[in-house]
Design a protein around this motif. Structure first.
Motif, short mmCIF file in Angstrom:
data_model
loop_
_atom_site.label_atom_id
_atom_site.label_comp_id
_atom_site.label_asym_id
_atom_site.label_seq_id
_atom_site.Cartn_x
_atom_site.Cartn_y
_atom_site.Cartn_z
N LEU A 1 0.87 -1.17 0.00
CA LEU A 1 0.00 0.00 0.00
C LEU A 1 0.91 1.22 0.00
N ILE A 2 0.94 1.92 -1.13
CA ILE A 2 1.83 3.08 -1.28
C ILE A 2 0.96 4.33 -1.29
N GLU A 3 1.21 5.24 -0.35
CA GLU A 3 0.44 6.48 -0.23
C GLU A 3 1.25 7.62 -0.85
N VAL A 4 0.67 8.29 -1.87
CA VAL A 4 1.36 9.39 -2.54
C VAL A 4 0.48 10.63 -2.48
N VAL A 5 1.12 11.82 -2.51
CA VAL A 5 0.40 13.09 -2.50
C VAL A 5 0.24 13.57 -3.94
N GLN A 6 -1.01 13.85 -4.33
CA GLN A 6 -1.30 14.34 -5.68
C GLN A 6 -2.07 15.65 -5.59
N SER A 7 -2.11 16.37 -6.70
CA SER A 7 -2.87 17.62 -6.73
C SER A 7 -3.90 17.57 -7.85
N LEU A 8 -4.99 18.28 -7.64
CA LEU A 8 -6.08 18.30 -8.62
C LEU A 8 -6.58 19.73 -8.75
N GLU A 9 -6.61 20.22 -9.99
CA GLU A 9 -7.19 21.54 -10.26
C GLU A 9 -8.70 21.37 -10.36
N LEU A 10 -9.40 22.01 -9.45
CA LEU A 10 -10.85 21.83 -9.38
C LEU A 10 -11.53 22.52 -10.56
N PRO A 11 -12.54 21.90 -11.13
CA PRO A 11 -13.21 22.49 -12.30
C PRO A 11 -13.95 23.77 -11.95
N ASN A 12 -14.00 24.70 -12.92
CA ASN A 12 -14.71 25.98 -12.78
C ASN A 12 -14.25 26.77 -11.57
N SER A 13 -12.94 26.72 -11.32
CA SER A 13 -12.39 27.43 -10.17
C SER A 13 -10.89 27.56 -10.36
N GLN A 14 -10.30 28.49 -9.61
CA GLN A 14 -8.85 28.63 -9.61
C GLN A 14 -8.21 27.80 -8.50
N ARG A 15 -9.02 27.05 -7.78
CA ARG A 15 -8.51 26.31 -6.62
C ARG A 15 -7.82 25.01 -7.05
N VAL A 16 -6.74 24.70 -6.34
CA VAL A 16 -6.03 23.44 -6.51
C VAL A 16 -5.96 22.77 -5.15
N VAL A 17 -6.34 21.49 -5.08
CA VAL A 17 -6.32 20.78 -3.80
C VAL A 17 -5.32 19.63 -3.87
N GLU A 18 -4.68 19.36 -2.74
CA GLU A 18 -3.80 18.21 -2.62
C GLU A 18 -4.54 17.09 -1.89
N TYR A 19 -4.25 15.86 -2.27
CA TYR A 19 -4.91 14.72 -1.64
C TYR A 19 -3.97 13.53 -1.62
N ASN A 20 -4.26 12.58 -0.72
CA ASN A 20 -3.48 11.36 -0.62
C ASN A 20 -4.14 10.27 -1.47
N LEU A 21 -3.32 9.67 -2.32
CA LEU A 21 -3.81 8.61 -3.20
C LEU A 21 -3.16 7.29 -2.77
N ASP A 22 -3.97 6.26 -2.54
CA ASP A 22 -3.47 4.94 -2.13
C ASP A 22 -3.32 4.04 -3.36
N LEU A 23 -2.08 3.59 -3.57
CA LEU A 23 -1.81 2.64 -4.66
C LEU A 23 -1.71 1.24 -4.07
N HIS A 24 -2.51 0.29 -4.54
CA HIS A 24 -2.46 -1.10 -4.10
C HIS A 24 -1.68 -1.88 -5.17
N VAL A 25 -0.45 -2.25 -4.82
CA VAL A 25 0.45 -2.88 -5.80
C VAL A 25 0.73 -4.32 -5.36
N GLU A 26 0.69 -5.25 -6.31
CA GLU A 26 0.96 -6.66 -6.01
C GLU A 26 2.41 -6.80 -5.54
N LEU A 27 2.60 -7.30 -4.32
CA LEU A 27 3.93 -7.41 -3.73
C LEU A 27 4.81 -8.37 -4.52
N ASN A 28 4.23 -9.48 -4.96
CA ASN A 28 5.02 -10.47 -5.69
C ASN A 28 5.61 -9.88 -6.97
N GLY A 29 4.83 -9.04 -7.65
CA GLY A 29 5.32 -8.42 -8.87
C GLY A 29 6.49 -7.48 -8.61
N VAL A 30 6.41 -6.72 -7.51
CA VAL A 30 7.50 -5.80 -7.16
C VAL A 30 8.76 -6.60 -6.81
#
Length: 932
Positions: free
Chosen positions: A287-316
């Motif tokens: 479970l890899i937690e990364v910080v991403q940003s998103l420009e909100l539609p119809n606004s000048q606002r940009v928000v940051e959020y945590n995104l959880d990546l579920h990656v197969e351990l065996n593959g890594v």
């Protein structure tokens, strides 16, 4: 929903018989732990911790939240197993009967003591009537199978797994670099069927599975050696020490195909590939937690959020051990795209629902989105997930925020429906049977004279003039004809208690005073950009039996349209000019001007310049808009009575001033109308030109210009028909309308009320709301004070010169005193000498007169506070004399716009030499002075 509840009720009733008529939540407490475990297995739930309290709690939750299908599965488990539960409610006799039956059936079976014990335990909670020899035989076969498996497990040093394979431990040898070590690993054989274990002889099974174990250990050892041989040296990601430690610390039993790397090293390698906020290692995934940003539609606002990546351990692990150049970009982009798509879909649904509630408010899309963001973002936290709870809470907050605005909008719509038919806002006029009469014709045709004669003969009457000067003239004429008359203007009220008639400026009309005849002068002013509303309101709402309108021919269609809208009788009387008017063929040079001439300019500055030039040859009167009515009247008198030979005036003379003018000369053919510099309209040329050749004084009037260019434009437009005035007309709310709007909207801001009237009112007649820019500017000032709406309205209607800081300062001082309910005293102005020396001093004197007009205007509405009327009136007389003496001078000096120093006579620049050298020669102007 009804069918589902009915099914559940039946299931609840049937389950009670297994708990001695107790409901499920109570009866389940008496079930043995082993049976609870079996129930979870029957339901396909294997990851539950087999803790009795936890199992009971979980089953209660499942029972309460599950649909009827799952409840039926639980019921079938009890029915098929025939289980009865221990508890206080089971009688001792029942226990005796069950035990006796079990013993009786055991005597019929060939069982060992251990088998008998296990059978007794298996049936110890079953109702006696459900215990049969068939069920005992079936259970006995199962017990014998379990006993055989247990003996086999002991013999083979392993345990049969859930898939019927044998799980056992084996010591495997690792040899890598300069190290050797053994490691215990948990291995599994292939699965062995129930039939095989049950039917094959014990020794054969031991031999077979033993041989399988040897083969599996051998294969695993070879696999380990092959894997170690495949490890690259040097390794791209791992040091020797890290490789050895990972092999040593790898768990004995795992579902992974590759050795688990120690968590510390694994995190280090992953952080080289992706900027992770956190990395959690689970059994088979990362479970890899990364910080991403998103420009909100119809606004000048940009928000940051945590995104959880579920990656197969065996593959890594495969990528790392095989030293491949793996990265997470594709995985990140896929997760980000999928996550943001889901979020934006939820957001769009949320915004759409909020927008549906705010439909009446006509918000722009961006405004809706930003309002939603205001309530949503602080709830989302770092995971940017719109849960049902957050969704509902955001909608509630949004609704609460627009509640007052919605109520106000609903009131606005109610108000718009109430006053849409503008004529009905004047109830007194609508209750009268009115006749409309229109006198139309050119200037000097007698149309106003005829109307005034009809007014004089009426028992009661109203004269509405476009100017205070004309209202005063009407007042004096009526009184001179023996008609008792009062004068009401914005600045002056001369009230005669015996008066039957009123002469008033049109904006001061009282719609509550009904009369026999009302004369509305200069009706073509209905087309005026700033004041036209006053004529429209007067025609619609004047409470008189007969309305006589006087004006130019181009107003005819407009008045007809109004009469049709009002449904009232209209008589049109057309007048012809009484003496001819001729356009001169050649321009008249300023030195060739003759007495009884009026020279027309279109700015105060041009009027004063012309006055200075003409004063060298003639005595000159001056009339322009900035002068007080008293001074204009005095200047007109001097010209009328021959004290002056030439009149220099703006187009103010076009409005009904009766003067002995033989010739009108235009100095220019264009004017600034407050928005643009433009050529004169034909109607303006007609109106101004018509003042030449007054009937009874001159046989013919002449119209010309001071230069060729101007004369060309005058000739071109003189014979043109004036543009017809067309609908719609501007209308404006009076005080009663303002009060109505204020009451319905519960609004005390005059600016808001005026904007509402201007922007939102729709009329069924030929009207639209006037755009009263000056009144709106004044309303911004008065709204900053704590005053009632009627006071604000009166203050906003006061005569103001918004461009004069002097007037605005006095205005704000007066408003402040009204707010504090303090007396307002008039301060006499200080004058230097008997007349102005410069045009700037003259302008200041004109502003001082306007301040007095403002003071007197307010004194008639707030007489309890403006107590120095006599002093102000006396000061106005002094200032008017000061201005009159100034205008009788031949020259006025100009002053420097920067330092106020007096400039040389006829200077073509508006700054002095000293200021020019100081401010411009160093700025790269090339020695050019600013033009005056």
């Amino acid at each position: 929903m009804a069918k589902k509840n009915k099914k559940n009720t039946k299931i609840n009733q049937r389950i009670r018989k297994y708990f001695d008529d107790d409901p499920f939540d109570i009866g389940i407490e008496r079930v043995e732990s082993k049976t609870l475990s079996e129930l979870f297995g029957a339901l396909g739930i294997y990851d539950i911790e087999h803790n009795r309290d936890l199992m009971i709690k979980t089953l209660r939750m499942i029972w309460s939240e599950a649909d009827s299908e799952i409840r039926r599965d639980i019921l079938h488990f009890f029915e098929n197993e025939g289980i009865i539960y221990k508890g206080d409610k089971v009688s001792e006799q029942h226990h005796f009967d069950r035990d006796a039956k079990i013993e009786a059936l055991l005597s019929e079976l060939d069982v060992t003591p251990e088998e008998a014990t296990r059978l007794r335990e298996a049936f110890s909670t079953i109702r006696s009537k459900k215990i049969t020899i068939e069920k005992m035989e079936s259970k006995l076969r199962h017990i014998r199978f379990e006993i055989k498996k247990e003996v086999l497990e002991k013999e083979l040093e392993g345990f049969f797994d859930i898939d019927d394979s044998l799980e056992f431990n084996a010591s495997l040898k690792y040899k890598i670099y300069d190290q050797q070590f053994h490691k215990i690993l948990t291995l599994n054989t292939k699965p062995y069927s129930y039939e095989y274990i049950e039917t094959e002889p014990f020794e054969a099974i031991v031999e077979k599975i033993g041989a399988d174990k040897v083969e599996i250990v051998k294969a695993k050892q070879q696999s380990i050696e092959k894997f170690i041989a495949s490890i690259k040296d040097p390794h791209q990601y791992l040091t020797h020490e890290e490789i050895v430690n990972s092999l040593r610390s790898s768990p004995p039993k795992t579902m992974l195909s590759y050795p688990l790397i120690t968590p510390k090293v694994l995190r280090k390698i992953i952080n080289q590939k992706i900027d992770a906020k956190a990395i959690d290692i689970h059994d088979e995934e990362l479970l890899i937690e990364v910080v991403q940003s998103l420009e909100l539609p119809n606004s000048q606002r940009v928000v940051e959020y945590n995104l959880d990546l579920h990656v197969e351990l065996n593959g890594v692990l495969e990528e790392i051990w095989n030293a491949r150049g793996f990265n997470f970009d594709q995985i990140l982009n896929e997760y980000k795209s999928e996550f943001e798509k889901a979020f934006l879909e939820e957001l769009e649904a949320l915004v759409a629902e909020c927008a549906s509630y705010a439909n009446l408010l006509n918000y722009e899309k961006e405004e809706i989105y930003n309002k939603v963001y205001d309530f949503l973002l602080d709830q989302l936290g770092i995971h940017l997930t719109i849960t049902p709870k957050i969704y509902r809470k955001t909608v509630r907050r949004f609704l609460y925020s627009i509640q007052e605005e919605l109520i106000k909008k609903q009131r606005q719509e109610l108000l718009a429906r109430t006053i849409r038919d503008f004529k009905n806002l004047f109830p007194i006029a609508r209750d009268m049977k009115r006749k409309l009469t229109l006198h139309i014709g050119p200037t000097n045709s007698g149309k106003t004279y005829t109307a005034m004669q009809r007014l004089k003969d009426a028992d009661t009457g109203y004269y509405l003039a476009p100017l205070r000067l004309l209202a005063l003239e009407g007042y004096e004429n009526l009184n001179s004809m023996g008609v008792d008359c009062s004068l009401i203007t914005g600045e002056e009220q001369l009230i005669n208690d015996e008066a039957t008639h009123i002469s008033s400026t049109i904006e001061m009309m009282n719609f509550d005073v009904d009369v026999d005849v009302c004369v509305i002068d200069e009706v073509q002013m209905i087309d005026d950009r700033d004041r036209g509303w006053a004529w429209a309101n007067a025609i619609i709402g004047a409470p008189a039996k007969e309305i006589i309108m006087t004006g130019s021919v181009n107003a005819k269609e407009a008045v007809i349209a109004l009469a049709e809208y009002l449904g009232e009788e209209l008589e049109i009387i057309e007048f012809e000019r009484k003496n001819p008017l001729e356009v001169l063929d050649h321009p008249v040079h300023i030195e060739d001007i003759k007495p009884s001439t009026a020279v027309v300019a279109f700015s105060r500055k041009d009027v004063l310049k012309l006055k200075q030039r003409l004063s060298k040859t003639f005595s000159v009167s001056v009339v322009y808009g900035n002068l007080s009515p008293e001074v204009r009247r005095e200047e007109a008198r001097r010209f009328r009575e021959g004290e002056t030979q030439v009149l220099v005036a703006t187009d103010a003379i076009a409005m009904g001033m009766n003067l002995p003018i033989k010739t009108i000369l235009f100095s220019k053919a264009d004017k600034f109308d407050g928005i643009i510099q433009r050529d004169l309209f034909p109607s303006e040329i007609h109106q101004i030109s018509g003042r030449a050749g007054r009937y009874g004084l001159e046989e013919k009037g002449y119209v010309g210009a001071l230069n060729k260019e101007t004369l060309k434009v005058i000739k071109k437009n003189f014979h043109k028909e004036a543009r017809k005035i067309a609908t719609p007309f501007k209308v404006m709310a009076n005080l009663e309308h303002i009060k109505l709007v204020s009451s319905i909207l519960e609004e005390n801001s005059l600016e808001e009320i005026l904007n509402f009237f201007i922007k939102n009112m729709e009329f069924s007649g030929p009207f639209y709301a006037a755009s009263l820019d000056d009144m709106l500017e004044a309303s911004k000032i008065v709204d900053s004070y704590n005053l009632d709406i009627a006071t604000k309205y009166h203050l906003a209607c006061a005569p103001l010169t918004l461009k004069s800081p002097y007037i605005i300062t006095a205005y704000e001082t007066y408003i402040h005193a009204l707010e504090k309910q303090e007396l307002v005293h008039y301060q006499r102005p200080k004058l230097n000498g008997d007349f102005a020396q410069t045009s700037q001093e003259l302008l200041m004197a004109e502003d001082m007169v306007k301040e007095i007009s403002l003071y007197l205007w307010l004194s008639y509405r707030f007489s309890d506070y403006f107590v120095d009327v006599d002093k102000a009136t006396e000061s106005r007389y002094i200032l008017n004399r000061y201005i009159e003496k100034t205008l009788q001078k031949t020259e006025l000096s100009q002053t420097c716009k920067l330092c106020s120093a007096v400039l040389p006579t006829n200077s073509k620049y508006n700054i002095c030499e000293k200021c020019f050298r100081k401010n411009y020669t160093r700025r790269g102007t090339g020695g050019r002075r600013p033009r005056s």
